[in-house]
Design a protein around this motif. Structure first.
Motif, short mmCIF file in Angstrom:
data_model
loop_
_atom_site.label_atom_id
_atom_site.label_comp_id
_atom_site.label_asym_id
_atom_site.label_seq_id
_atom_site.Cartn_x
_atom_site.Cartn_y
_atom_site.Cartn_z
N GLN A 54 6.62 -6.88 9.60
CA GLN A 54 8.03 -6.41 9.74
C GLN A 54 8.43 -5.38 8.84
OE1 GLN A 54 10.76 -10.06 9.00
NE2 GLN A 54 9.67 -11.02 10.63
N GLY A 55 8.80 -4.19 9.23
CA GLY A 55 9.16 -2.97 8.45
C GLY A 55 8.10 -2.13 8.75
N GLY A 56 6.98 -2.05 9.66
CA GLY A 56 6.09 -0.96 9.58
C GLY A 56 6.75 -0.03 10.62
N VAL A 57 5.86 1.01 10.76
CA VAL A 57 6.14 2.02 11.91
C VAL A 57 4.85 2.22 12.79
CG1 VAL A 57 7.88 3.42 10.31
CG2 VAL A 57 5.22 4.10 10.35
N ALA A 58 5.27 2.43 14.06
CA ALA A 58 4.23 2.53 14.90
C ALA A 58 3.14 3.41 14.54
CB ALA A 58 4.63 2.84 16.32
N ALA A 59 1.71 3.00 14.67
CA ALA A 59 0.63 3.93 14.23
C ALA A 59 0.43 5.00 15.27
CB ALA A 59 -0.72 3.07 14.09
N PRO A 60 0.03 6.17 14.84
CA PRO A 60 -0.25 7.15 15.98
C PRO A 60 -0.99 6.66 17.19
CG PRO A 60 -0.65 7.87 13.66
CD PRO A 60 -0.35 6.61 13.39
N SER A 61 -0.80 7.01 18.30
CA SER A 61 -1.35 6.60 19.36
C SER A 61 -2.97 7.13 19.35
CB SER A 61 -0.60 7.23 20.67
OG SER A 61 -1.45 6.81 22.01
N VAL B 56 0.87 -1.17 13.52
CA VAL B 56 1.80 -0.55 12.71
C VAL B 56 1.33 -0.09 11.43
CG1 VAL B 56 3.85 -1.47 14.07
CG2 VAL B 56 2.77 -2.45 12.04
N ASP B 57 1.82 0.93 10.66
CA ASP B 57 1.40 1.48 9.59
C ASP B 57 2.52 1.14 8.46
OD1 ASP B 57 -0.80 2.73 10.47
OD2 ASP B 57 0.12 4.68 10.71
N VAL B 58 2.03 0.89 7.31
CA VAL B 58 3.12 0.59 6.21
C VAL B 58 2.50 1.57 5.01
CG1 VAL B 58 3.73 -1.08 4.43
CG2 VAL B 58 3.39 -1.77 6.86
N PRO B 59 3.24 2.68 4.67
CA PRO B 59 2.86 3.43 3.82
C PRO B 59 2.77 2.78 2.39
CG PRO B 59 4.40 4.66 5.03
CD PRO B 59 4.52 2.97 5.45
N GLU B 60 1.67 2.75 1.56
CA GLU B 60 1.60 2.27 0.13
C GLU B 60 1.48 3.28 -0.90
OE1 GLU B 60 0.77 -1.48 -0.72
OE2 GLU B 60 1.84 -2.10 1.05
N THR B 61 1.89 2.95 -2.13
CA THR B 61 1.40 3.45 -3.45
C THR B 61 0.57 2.76 -4.05
OG1 THR B 61 3.32 4.90 -3.17
CG2 THR B 61 2.22 4.91 -5.38
N VAL B 62 -0.65 3.49 -4.53
CA VAL B 62 -1.47 2.50 -5.52
C VAL B 62 -0.98 2.65 -6.97
CG1 VAL B 62 -3.63 2.48 -6.51
CG2 VAL B 62 -3.49 3.00 -4.10
N ILE B 63 -1.10 1.45 -7.53
CA ILE B 63 -0.66 1.27 -8.87
C ILE B 63 -1.68 0.61 -9.72
CG2 ILE B 63 1.92 1.07 -8.34
CD1 ILE B 63 1.57 -1.89 -9.50
N ALA B 64 -1.68 1.12 -11.11
CA ALA B 64 -2.89 0.78 -12.10
C ALA B 64 -2.72 -0.82 -12.26
CB ALA B 64 -2.42 1.37 -13.31
N ARG B 65 -3.99 -1.43 -12.44
CA ARG B 65 -4.02 -2.79 -12.69
C ARG B 65 -3.08 -3.09 -13.98
NH1 ARG B 65 -6.56 -6.02 -16.00
NH2 ARG B 65 -6.74 -8.33 -15.35
N ALA B 66 -3.18 -2.37 -15.23
CA ALA B 66 -2.43 -2.46 -16.08
C ALA B 66 -0.95 -2.74 -15.83
CB ALA B 66 -2.67 -1.59 -17.23
N ASP B 67 -0.50 -1.65 -14.81
CA ASP B 67 1.02 -1.90 -14.68
C ASP B 67 1.03 -3.20 -13.76
OD1 ASP B 67 3.49 -0.71 -14.17
OD2 ASP B 67 3.29 0.26 -12.75
N CYS B 68 0.32 -3.50 -12.81
CA CYS B 68 0.60 -4.69 -12.02
C CYS B 68 0.75 -6.13 -12.68
CB CYS B 68 -0.59 -4.72 -11.02
SG CYS B 68 -0.53 -5.78 -9.63
#
Length: 237
Positions: free
Chosen positions: A29-36, A149-161
């Motif tokens: 839930q919350g994704g957008v359709a992947a390019p055909s 569907v695609d979900v855009p993500e941003t990688v964060i540092a393990r130290a931050d996680c």
């Protein structure tokens, strides 16, 4: 470690009911359709009834990279792979999980599957370096109608996680993990779906708490951390 213990406890409970933790998956839930016609590197791993139990990424014409947690309660010989945007089903003839996979910790949550026949599709490359903090990637999986569907993500540092602001600590997230924040809230992604950036496999979804959003990272198997094991074993299946 408490986070993974709860996760594994839920898996154990669900396993007593025909693997309900997989078959009741309701889709992203919350994704957008992947390019055909794109994202053909995304592989669905299905049980004998045709239900998607986890995801994976096509590494070459006969090899899928997925998560070891996908295979814990299932008989891999009974699984099949949905390829080319789920238009073709291929038998799985061999499998190998990382020998140091930790059931209670999900450390080294990675596995390889060998397909019964060659597949012509997009393949993902393994990364040449660790994910760069704040780099962007795309997670691709299935919604409740089994549409990619695609979900855009941003990688964060393990130290931050593991800093405490997200509820994770050093016992939860390992050097073999990478964390990602969904740009918009996304729920119900299934284990093993790939996080990709510039056609390189950043990671495979391993676990997470609740829905992924800007305040709640998803935890991925770090493809770079597992690169040596993958490359050493991909031809031995």
């Amino acid at each position: 470690m408490a986070n993974q213990f709860v996760c594994c406890l839920l898996l154990l409970i669900a396993a007593t009911s025909t693997y309900a933790q997989f078959t009741t998956h309701s889709g992203i839930q919350g994704g957008v359709a992947a390019p055909s016609g794109e994202r053909s590197y995304v592989v669905s791993v299905k049980d004998s009834g045709g239900s998607i139990v986890c995801g994976g990424a096509l590494y070459n014409d006969v090899t899928v990279i997925t998560v070891a947690s996908c295979l814990v309660f299932l008989t891999p010989e009974n699984l099949v792979a949905g390829v080319n945007n789920d238009t073709k089903t291929v038998k799985i003839v061999a499998h190998l999980s990382h020998p140091d996979y930790g059931f209670y910790t999900n450390e080294h949550d990675v596995a390889l599957l060998k397909l019964a026949e060659s597949v012509s599709a997009e393949y993902v490359k393994l990364p040449s370096k660790k994910p760069v903090t704040s780099s962007a990637g795309i997670v691709t999986g299935w919604d409740d109608s089994n549409t990619l569907v695609d979900v855009p993500e941003t990688v964060i540092a393990r130290a931050d996680c593991v800093s405490g602001k997200y509820g994770y600590d050093d016992d939860d997230v390992f050097d073999s993990n990478v964390c990602g924040l969904a740009d918009n809230q996304a729920c119900n992604a299934i284990e093993g779906v790939p996080l990709v950036s510039n056609n390189q496999l950043v990671g495979l979804l391993s676990w997470g708490n609740a829905c992924s959003n800007s305040a709640n990272p998803a935890v991925y198997t770090d493809a770079f951390a597992e690169k040596s094991w993958i490359e050493s074993n991909v031809n031995s299946l």
